[in-house]
Write a protein that holds these residues in place. Structure first.
Motif, PDB file in Angstrom:
ATOM      1  N   ALA A   1      39.917  71.399  21.166  1.00 36.32           N
ATOM      2  CA  ALA A   1      39.412  71.998  19.933  1.00 36.32           C
ATOM      3  C   ALA A   1      39.739  73.485  19.892  1.00 36.32           C
ATOM      4  CB  ALA A   1      37.901  71.779  19.823  1.00 36.32           C
ATOM      5  N   ASP A   2      39.634  74.161  21.039  1.00 37.49           N
ATOM      6  CA  ASP A   2      39.966  75.585  21.090  1.00 37.49           C
ATOM      7  C   ASP A   2      41.453  75.827  20.891  1.00 37.49           C
ATOM      8  OD1 ASP A   2      37.338  76.299  21.445  1.00 37.49           O
ATOM      9  OD2 ASP A   2      37.504  76.582  23.621  1.00 37.49           O
ATOM     10  N   GLU A   3      42.265  74.944  21.455  1.00 34.93           N
ATOM     11  CA  GLU A   3      43.723  75.097  21.331  1.00 34.93           C
ATOM     12  C   GLU A   3      44.199  74.854  19.904  1.00 34.93           C
ATOM     13  OE1 GLU A   3      45.503  72.366  24.061  1.00 34.93           O
ATOM     14  OE2 GLU A   3      45.141  73.653  25.802  1.00 34.93           O
ATOM     15  N   THR A   4      43.726  73.761  19.295  1.00 34.64           N
ATOM     16  CA  THR A   4      44.280  73.339  18.007  1.00 34.64           C
ATOM     17  C   THR A   4      43.494  73.847  16.804  1.00 34.64           C
ATOM     18  OG1 THR A   4      42.986  71.303  18.002  1.00 34.64           O
ATOM     19  CG2 THR A   4      45.178  71.215  19.026  1.00 34.64           C
ATOM     20  N   LYS A   5      42.233  74.226  17.016  1.00 27.67           N
ATOM     21  CA  LYS A   5      41.344  74.649  15.916  1.00 27.67           C
ATOM     22  C   LYS A   5      41.157  73.534  14.889  1.00 27.67           C
ATOM     23  CE  LYS A   5      41.265  78.856  17.559  1.00 27.67           C
ATOM     24  NZ  LYS A   5      40.313  79.169  18.572  1.00 27.67           N
ATOM     25  N   ASN A   6      41.339  72.291  15.335  1.00 25.70           N
ATOM     26  CA  ASN A   6      41.174  71.120  14.486  1.00 25.70           C
ATOM     27  C   ASN A   6      39.679  70.890  14.247  1.00 25.70           C
ATOM     28  OD1 ASN A   6      40.870  68.502  13.488  1.00 25.70           O
ATOM     29  ND2 ASN A   6      42.693  67.765  14.565  1.00 25.70           N
ATOM     30  N   GLU A   7      39.282  70.862  12.989  1.00 26.62           N
ATOM     31  CA  GLU A   7      37.862  70.736  12.632  1.00 26.62           C
ATOM     32  C   GLU A   7      37.272  69.404  13.087  1.00 26.62           C
ATOM     33  OE1 GLU A   7      34.359  72.174  11.561  1.00 26.62           O
ATOM     34  OE2 GLU A   7      36.220  73.320  11.464  1.00 26.62           O
ATOM     35  N   ASP A   8      38.065  68.339  13.062  1.00 25.23           N
ATOM     36  CA  ASP A   8      37.572  67.035  13.523  1.00 25.23           C
ATOM     37  C   ASP A   8      37.269  67.047  15.020  1.00 25.23           C
ATOM     38  OD1 ASP A   8      37.713  65.933  10.992  1.00 25.23           O
ATOM     39  OD2 ASP A   8      39.767  65.203  11.279  1.00 25.23           O
ATOM     40  N   LEU A   9      38.139  67.697  15.792  1.00 24.31           N
ATOM     41  CA  LEU A   9      37.894  67.810  17.225  1.00 24.31           C
ATOM     42  C   LEU A   9      36.673  68.683  17.511  1.00 24.31           C
ATOM     43  CD1 LEU A   9      41.478  68.183  18.774  1.00 24.31           C
ATOM     44  CD2 LEU A   9      39.889  66.268  19.024  1.00 24.31           C
ATOM     45  N   VAL A  10      36.507  69.727  16.722  1.00 25.70           N
ATOM     46  CA  VAL A  10      35.338  70.603  16.890  1.00 25.70           C
ATOM     47  C   VAL A  10      34.062  69.818  16.618  1.00 25.70           C
ATOM     48  CG1 VAL A  10      34.143  72.636  15.984  1.00 25.70           C
ATOM     49  CG2 VAL A  10      36.609  72.716  16.358  1.00 25.70           C
ATOM     50  N   LYS A  11      34.065  68.998  15.564  1.00 20.15           N
ATOM     51  CA  LYS A  11      32.890  68.180  15.239  1.00 20.15           C
ATOM     52  C   LYS A  11      32.609  67.163  16.338  1.00 20.15           C
ATOM     53  CE  LYS A  11      33.160  68.569  10.222  1.00 20.15           C
ATOM     54  NZ  LYS A  11      33.402  67.857   8.959  1.00 20.15           N
ATOM     55  N   GLU A  12      33.663  66.527  16.846  1.00 17.82           N
ATOM     56  CA  GLU A  12      33.483  65.544  17.918  1.00 17.82           C
ATOM     57  C   GLU A  12      32.969  66.220  19.188  1.00 17.82           C
ATOM     58  OE1 GLU A  12      35.924  62.067  20.315  1.00 17.82           O
ATOM     59  OE2 GLU A  12      36.919  63.133  18.688  1.00 17.82           O
ATOM     60  N   TYR A  13      33.499  67.420  19.479  1.00 18.80           N
ATOM     61  CA  TYR A  13      33.022  68.173  20.645  1.00 18.80           C
ATOM     62  C   TYR A  13      31.534  68.489  20.504  1.00 18.80           C
ATOM     63  CZ  TYR A  13      31.730  72.296  23.258  1.00 18.80           C
ATOM     64  OH  TYR A  13      31.038  73.189  24.037  1.00 18.80           O
ATOM     65  N   ARG A  14      31.129  68.991  19.352  1.00 16.81           N
ATOM     66  CA  ARG A  14      29.719  69.341  19.139  1.00 16.81           C
ATOM     67  C   ARG A  14      28.817  68.121  19.262  1.00 16.81           C
ATOM     68  NH1 ARG A  14      30.700  73.272  13.985  1.00 16.81           N
ATOM     69  NH2 ARG A  14      31.437  75.075  15.169  1.00 16.81           N
ATOM     70  N   LYS A  15      29.264  67.000  18.699  1.00 21.42           N
ATOM     71  CA  LYS A  15      28.476  65.774  18.776  1.00 21.42           C
ATOM     72  C   LYS A  15      28.315  65.335  20.232  1.00 21.42           C
ATOM     73  CE  LYS A  15      28.446  60.974  17.275  1.00 21.42           C
ATOM     74  NZ  LYS A  15      29.240  59.889  16.746  1.00 21.42           N
ATOM     75  N   THR A  16      29.405  65.370  20.990  1.00 21.17           N
ATOM     76  CA  THR A  16      29.365  64.986  22.400  1.00 21.17           C
ATOM     77  C   THR A  16      28.510  65.962  23.206  1.00 21.17           C
ATOM     78  OG1 THR A  16      31.606  64.089  22.154  1.00 21.17           O
ATOM     79  CG2 THR A  16      30.795  64.382  24.391  1.00 21.17           C
TER      80      THR A  16
END
Length: 85
Positions: free
Chosen positions: A14-29
């Motif tokens: 998420a930090d590398e790509t700044k992809n919002e979906d990955l950021v949301k998945e990271y926060r959920k996890t």
């Protein structure tokens, strides 16, 4: 443990790509792991308290440890007997 590795992996991606979906998945996890850890701690301490509920000395020892109090008392350094003489 696998979930923690997955969380860490998601954080890096998420930090590398700044992809919002990955950021949301990271926060959920991350939130899921935090909830699991809190529940595990709570269950652990409840079990310890239950095991010692009929042993007052042991129970108070556990409770003091949980609250962070020590068994000994030491006055603050600025309150010594020499100061009053």
């Amino acid at each position: 443990v696998k979930l923690i590795y997955h969380r860490d992996y998601l954080k890096v991606k998420a930090d590398e790509t700044k992809n919002e979906d990955l950021v949301k998945e990271y926060r959920k996890t991350r939130n899921e792991i935090t909830k699991m850890v809190r529940n595990a701690k709570s269950q652990y301490y409840n079990n310890i308290i239950d095991e010692n509920k009929h042993k007052p000395k042991s129970l108070w020892k556990v409770l003091r440890h949980l609250v962070g109090r020590s068994d000994t008392f030491s006055p603050p350094p600025h309150l010594t007997a020499n100061r009053f003489n």
